[in-house]
Design a protein around this motif. Sequence first.
Motif, PDB file in Angstrom:
ATOM      1  N   GLU A 147      -6.502  -2.902  17.173  1.00 23.62           N
ATOM      2  CA  GLU A 147      -7.828  -2.891  17.810  1.00 23.62           C
ATOM      3  C   GLU A 147      -8.455  -1.513  17.663  1.00 23.62           C
ATOM      4  OE1 GLU A 147      -9.052  -5.792  21.146  1.00 23.62           O
ATOM      5  OE2 GLU A 147      -7.265  -4.762  21.843  1.00 23.62           O
ATOM      6  N   ILE A 148      -8.207  -0.880  16.516  1.00 23.74           N
ATOM      7  CA  ILE A 148      -8.794   0.443  16.294  1.00 23.74           C
ATOM      8  C   ILE A 148     -10.065   0.348  15.458  1.00 23.74           C
ATOM      9  CG2 ILE A 148      -6.615   1.680  16.588  1.00 23.74           C
ATOM     10  CD1 ILE A 148      -6.454   1.885  13.521  1.00 23.74           C
ATOM     11  N   ILE A 149     -10.745  -0.793  15.567  1.00 22.45           N
ATOM     12  CA  ILE A 149     -12.071  -0.933  14.978  1.00 22.45           C
ATOM     13  C   ILE A 149     -13.058  -0.223  15.889  1.00 22.45           C
ATOM     14  CG2 ILE A 149     -13.810  -2.549  14.152  1.00 22.45           C
ATOM     15  CD1 ILE A 149     -11.082  -2.646  12.695  1.00 22.45           C
ATOM     16  N   GLY A 150     -13.906   0.611  15.308  1.00 21.17           N
ATOM     17  CA  GLY A 150     -14.831   1.385  16.114  1.00 21.17           C
ATOM     18  C   GLY A 150     -16.189   0.733  16.259  1.00 21.17           C
ATOM     19  N   ALA A 151     -17.050   1.386  17.038  1.00 23.52           N
ATOM     20  CA  ALA A 151     -18.430   0.932  17.169  1.00 23.52           C
ATOM     21  C   ALA A 151     -19.130   0.987  15.817  1.00 23.52           C
ATOM     22  CB  ALA A 151     -19.164   1.784  18.191  1.00 23.52           C
ATOM     23  N   ILE A 152     -18.835   2.015  15.007  1.00 20.56           N
ATOM     24  CA  ILE A 152     -19.025   1.975  13.560  1.00 20.56           C
ATOM     25  C   ILE A 152     -17.659   1.567  13.035  1.00 20.56           C
ATOM     26  CG2 ILE A 152     -19.653   3.261  11.488  1.00 20.56           C
ATOM     27  CD1 ILE A 152     -21.075   5.272  13.268  1.00 20.56           C
ATOM     28  N   GLY A 153     -17.601   0.577  12.137  1.00 19.12           N
ATOM     29  CA  GLY A 153     -16.331  -0.060  11.834  1.00 19.12           C
ATOM     30  C   GLY A 153     -15.159   0.870  11.640  1.00 19.12           C
ATOM     31  N   GLY A 154     -15.318   1.924  10.819  1.00 15.36           N
ATOM     32  CA  GLY A 154     -14.189   2.792  10.507  1.00 15.36           C
ATOM     33  C   GLY A 154     -14.073   4.024  11.370  1.00 15.36           C
ATOM     34  N   SER A 155     -14.918   4.172  12.400  1.00 13.17           N
ATOM     35  CA  SER A 155     -15.019   5.459  13.105  1.00 13.17           C
ATOM     36  C   SER A 155     -13.766   5.857  13.872  1.00 13.17           C
ATOM     37  CB  SER A 155     -16.226   5.459  14.052  1.00 13.17           C
ATOM     38  OG  SER A 155     -16.121   4.430  15.024  1.00 13.17           O
ATOM     39  N   GLU A 156     -12.914   4.900  14.229  1.00 13.95           N
ATOM     40  CA  GLU A 156     -11.673   5.243  14.938  1.00 13.95           C
ATOM     41  C   GLU A 156     -10.510   5.487  13.978  1.00 13.95           C
ATOM     42  OE1 GLU A 156     -10.685   2.753  18.261  1.00 13.95           O
ATOM     43  OE2 GLU A 156     -12.773   2.550  18.880  1.00 13.95           O
ATOM     44  N   GLY A 157     -10.807   5.547  12.683  1.00 14.39           N
ATOM     45  CA  GLY A 157      -9.763   5.819  11.699  1.00 14.39           C
ATOM     46  C   GLY A 157      -9.149   4.583  11.087  1.00 14.39           C
ATOM     47  N   ALA A 158      -9.792   3.413  11.258  1.00 16.51           N
ATOM     48  CA  ALA A 158      -9.196   2.165  10.787  1.00 16.51           C
ATOM     49  C   ALA A 158      -8.959   2.164   9.288  1.00 16.51           C
ATOM     50  CB  ALA A 158     -10.093   0.984  11.171  1.00 16.51           C
ATOM     51  N   GLU A 159      -9.872   2.756   8.524  1.00 19.37           N
ATOM     52  CA  GLU A 159      -9.735   2.694   7.073  1.00 19.37           C
ATOM     53  C   GLU A 159      -8.469   3.427   6.618  1.00 19.37           C
ATOM     54  OE1 GLU A 159     -12.564   2.996   3.124  1.00 19.37           O
ATOM     55  OE2 GLU A 159     -13.271   3.843   5.020  1.00 19.37           O
ATOM     56  N   TYR A 160      -8.286   4.649   7.104  1.00 20.01           N
ATOM     57  CA  TYR A 160      -7.093   5.419   6.714  1.00 20.01           C
ATOM     58  C   TYR A 160      -5.831   4.827   7.319  1.00 20.01           C
ATOM     59  CZ  TYR A 160      -3.570   9.058   6.751  1.00 20.01           C
ATOM     60  OH  TYR A 160      -2.383   9.734   6.632  1.00 20.01           O
ATOM     61  N   VAL A 161      -5.849   4.571   8.619  1.00 19.46           N
ATOM     62  CA  VAL A 161      -4.651   4.129   9.332  1.00 19.46           C
ATOM     63  C   VAL A 161      -4.173   2.769   8.826  1.00 19.46           C
ATOM     64  CG1 VAL A 161      -3.753   3.403  11.582  1.00 19.46           C
ATOM     65  CG2 VAL A 161      -5.117   5.497  11.391  1.00 19.46           C
ATOM     66  N   LEU A 162      -5.092   1.820   8.687  1.00 14.24           N
ATOM     67  CA  LEU A 162      -4.683   0.469   8.325  1.00 14.24           C
ATOM     68  C   LEU A 162      -4.390   0.327   6.839  1.00 14.24           C
ATOM     69  CD1 LEU A 162      -6.915  -1.659  10.693  1.00 14.24           C
ATOM     70  CD2 LEU A 162      -4.609  -0.759  11.047  1.00 14.24           C
ATOM     71  N   ASP A 163      -4.982   1.172   6.002  1.00 11.36           N
ATOM     72  CA  ASP A 163      -4.580   1.162   4.598  1.00 11.36           C
ATOM     73  C   ASP A 163      -3.154   1.695   4.457  1.00 11.36           C
ATOM     74  OD1 ASP A 163      -5.462   0.646   1.797  1.00 11.36           O
ATOM     75  OD2 ASP A 163      -4.964   2.760   1.569  1.00 11.36           O
ATOM     76  N   ASP A 164      -2.839   2.745   5.203  1.00 11.15           N
ATOM     77  CA  ASP A 164      -1.473   3.261   5.213  1.00 11.15           C
ATOM     78  C   ASP A 164      -0.498   2.212   5.741  1.00 11.15           C
ATOM     79  OD1 ASP A 164       0.559   5.655   5.340  1.00 11.15           O
ATOM     80  OD2 ASP A 164       0.589   4.775   7.355  1.00 11.15           O
ATOM     81  N   ALA A 165      -0.874   1.526   6.813  1.00  5.27           N
ATOM     82  CA  ALA A 165      -0.009   0.493   7.397  1.00  5.27           C
ATOM     83  C   ALA A 165       0.190  -0.667   6.428  1.00  5.27           C
ATOM     84  CB  ALA A 165      -0.605  -0.002   8.712  1.00  5.27           C
ATOM     85  N   ARG A 166      -0.877  -1.054   5.743  1.00  2.07           N
ATOM     86  CA  ARG A 166      -0.744  -2.136   4.751  1.00  2.07           C
ATOM     87  C   ARG A 166       0.260  -1.750   3.664  1.00  2.07           C
ATOM     88  NH1 ARG A 166      -2.194  -2.468  -0.142  1.00  2.07           N
ATOM     89  NH2 ARG A 166      -3.410  -0.542   0.011  1.00  2.07           N
ATOM     90  N   ARG A 167       0.166  -0.529   3.174  1.00  4.34           N
ATOM     91  CA  ARG A 167       1.036  -0.092   2.082  1.00  4.34           C
ATOM     92  C   ARG A 167       2.491   0.066   2.519  1.00  4.34           C
ATOM     93  NH1 ARG A 167       0.397   4.644   0.943  1.00  4.34           N
ATOM     94  NH2 ARG A 167      -1.316   5.332   2.296  1.00  4.34           N
ATOM     95  N   ARG A 168       2.715   0.606   3.706  1.00  2.74           N
ATOM     96  CA  ARG A 168       4.075   0.967   4.107  1.00  2.74           C
ATOM     97  C   ARG A 168       4.771  -0.057   4.991  1.00  2.74           C
ATOM     98  NH1 ARG A 168       5.419   5.235   6.956  1.00  2.74           N
ATOM     99  NH2 ARG A 168       3.461   5.412   8.130  1.00  2.74           N
ATOM    100  N   PHE A 169       3.982  -0.831   5.726  1.00  3.09           N
ATOM    101  CA  PHE A 169       4.588  -1.692   6.746  1.00  3.09           C
ATOM    102  C   PHE A 169       4.452  -3.194   6.471  1.00  3.09           C
ATOM    103  CE2 PHE A 169       3.255   1.900   9.837  1.00  3.09           C
ATOM    104  CZ  PHE A 169       4.415   2.612   9.546  1.00  3.09           C
ATOM    105  N   LEU A 170       3.340  -3.599   5.896  1.00  2.00           N
ATOM    106  CA  LEU A 170       3.049  -5.034   5.806  1.00  2.00           C
ATOM    107  C   LEU A 170       3.708  -5.640   4.562  1.00  2.00           C
ATOM    108  CD1 LEU A 170       1.413  -7.288   7.221  1.00  2.00           C
ATOM    109  CD2 LEU A 170      -0.481  -6.762   5.669  1.00  2.00           C
ATOM    110  N   LYS A 171       4.385  -6.766   4.763  1.00  3.46           N
ATOM    111  CA  LYS A 171       4.978  -7.478   3.636  1.00  3.46           C
ATOM    112  C   LYS A 171       3.871  -7.984   2.707  1.00  3.46           C
ATOM    113  CE  LYS A 171       8.972  -9.238   6.260  1.00  3.46           C
ATOM    114  NZ  LYS A 171       9.605 -10.461   6.827  1.00  3.46           N
ATOM    115  N   PRO A 172       4.153  -8.089   1.399  1.00  7.13           N
ATOM    116  CA  PRO A 172       3.165  -8.694   0.492  1.00  7.13           C
ATOM    117  C   PRO A 172       2.785 -10.088   0.983  1.00  7.13           C
ATOM    118  CG  PRO A 172       4.936  -7.657  -0.761  1.00  7.13           C
ATOM    119  CD  PRO A 172       5.361  -7.618   0.682  1.00  7.13           C
ATOM    120  N   GLY A 173       1.504 -10.352   1.042  1.00  6.45           N
ATOM    121  CA  GLY A 173       1.036 -11.641   1.535  1.00  6.45           C
ATOM    122  C   GLY A 173       1.008 -11.762   3.037  1.00  6.45           C
ATOM    123  N   GLY A 174       1.313 -10.651   3.755  1.00  8.09           N
ATOM    124  CA  GLY A 174       1.287 -10.675   5.210  1.00  8.09           C
ATOM    125  C   GLY A 174      -0.131 -10.786   5.752  1.00  8.09           C
ATOM    126  N   ASP A 175      -0.220 -11.027   7.047  1.00  7.37           N
ATOM    127  CA  ASP A 175      -1.507 -11.247   7.707  1.00  7.37           C
ATOM    128  C   ASP A 175      -1.950 -10.016   8.478  1.00  7.37           C
ATOM    129  OD1 ASP A 175      -2.048 -14.099   7.129  1.00  7.37           O
ATOM    130  OD2 ASP A 175      -0.183 -14.419   8.246  1.00  7.37           O
TER     131      ASP A 175
END
Length: 374
Positions: A147-175
């Motif tokens: 829930e780190i979506i900001g009032a401006i979509g990326g303002s809480e760091g979602a772009e950096y944080v969630l791209d890192d999480a996708r690469r390091r944590f999320l299984k391929p094809g994960g949700d």
Amino acid sequence: MPAAASRIRAISVAGDDLAVRVSTDEDPAEDAPILLPSLGEYPVYGDFSYEYMIADKLRTDAYRAAVRALAPGKVVLDIGTGQDALWAVTAANAGAARVYAIEVIPEAADQARRTVEAAGLAGKITILDGLSAEIELPERVDVLVSEIIGAIGGSEGAEYVLDDARRRFLKPGGDSIPHRCVTTVAAVDTSTVLPDGELAFSPLFLPDLEQIFASVGHPFDLRLCLLGLDQAEFLSPRAEVEELRFTAPMAGNGTDRVELPVTKAGRLHGLALGIRLWITGEEDQPIDSLAQQTSWCPIYVPLSLEGIAVARGDRITLELRRSLSDDGVHPDYELTGRILRAGRSTVDISWHSPHHGTTFRGSAPYRLLFPAQD
């Protein structure tokens, strides 16, 4: 609806008093216009902020349905779990195999542990405190919740944080919950909600303002949120910028160019920025913070206190640029453009909004909000 009159109050910043213009309305009506600092980008969430988010039925119902649908039997990661560990607990109760929950604010992480223990879920939920980019997990996960979506979509760091999480944590094809976000922008006439350019903070948020300045170390021209905007104040349709897809690579910076046609004559005082958020997929109806009342408060970009006269058929060209600030997580935003008016002079507009800038009282609206002391 007319805004309440204003007065000057003082807050403390680094031991010095700072004058702030605030509304005299200590307890505004539910539909009264409220000006407040944009909170989510800074470590200042208090009980009121959490309660306000949880009370957002549109937001919580959509997240709850998505978590309950995707969590059973899965390994789940909740980034930015908050003091209530809401989605971590929801995932565990829905039958998740294991849940990891990350929280960057130490006090909130401690409270989240107490929440999990009280729910009898300490054996299933692991609370980790710190920045997710600096944390390692023992396994990859099937579902990523945030829930780190900001009032401006990326303002809480979602772009950096969630791209890192996708690469390091999320299984391929994960949700990912949410699935996609775009920022929206529209021109607004605030004559009815801020008559005579009467910018004044709600006194309810003065403690948050102090904490934001304390977290950065100095006062600066921070982003503003304006609750109470109505569609009647919009002078243009909404255009989409800053697209974020959370199951695909994201660049961390970018430039978007749009044109807003003026569809109603009025006085353009500024721009409203909001989000459209798809929780689980493109087939969803997105949450739209400029069309619906949600806890994602619209960002108000004040451009002119007296307003710039525009007519139907005029055009506004905009360029929104974003790049990572020097903290490596939160974006800086810069918006430039021109108001092209038939038969009248063209007006250049600009708004520079770093996450933690050094400019203070850099424009007339901010000099009104923070009057210089004699």
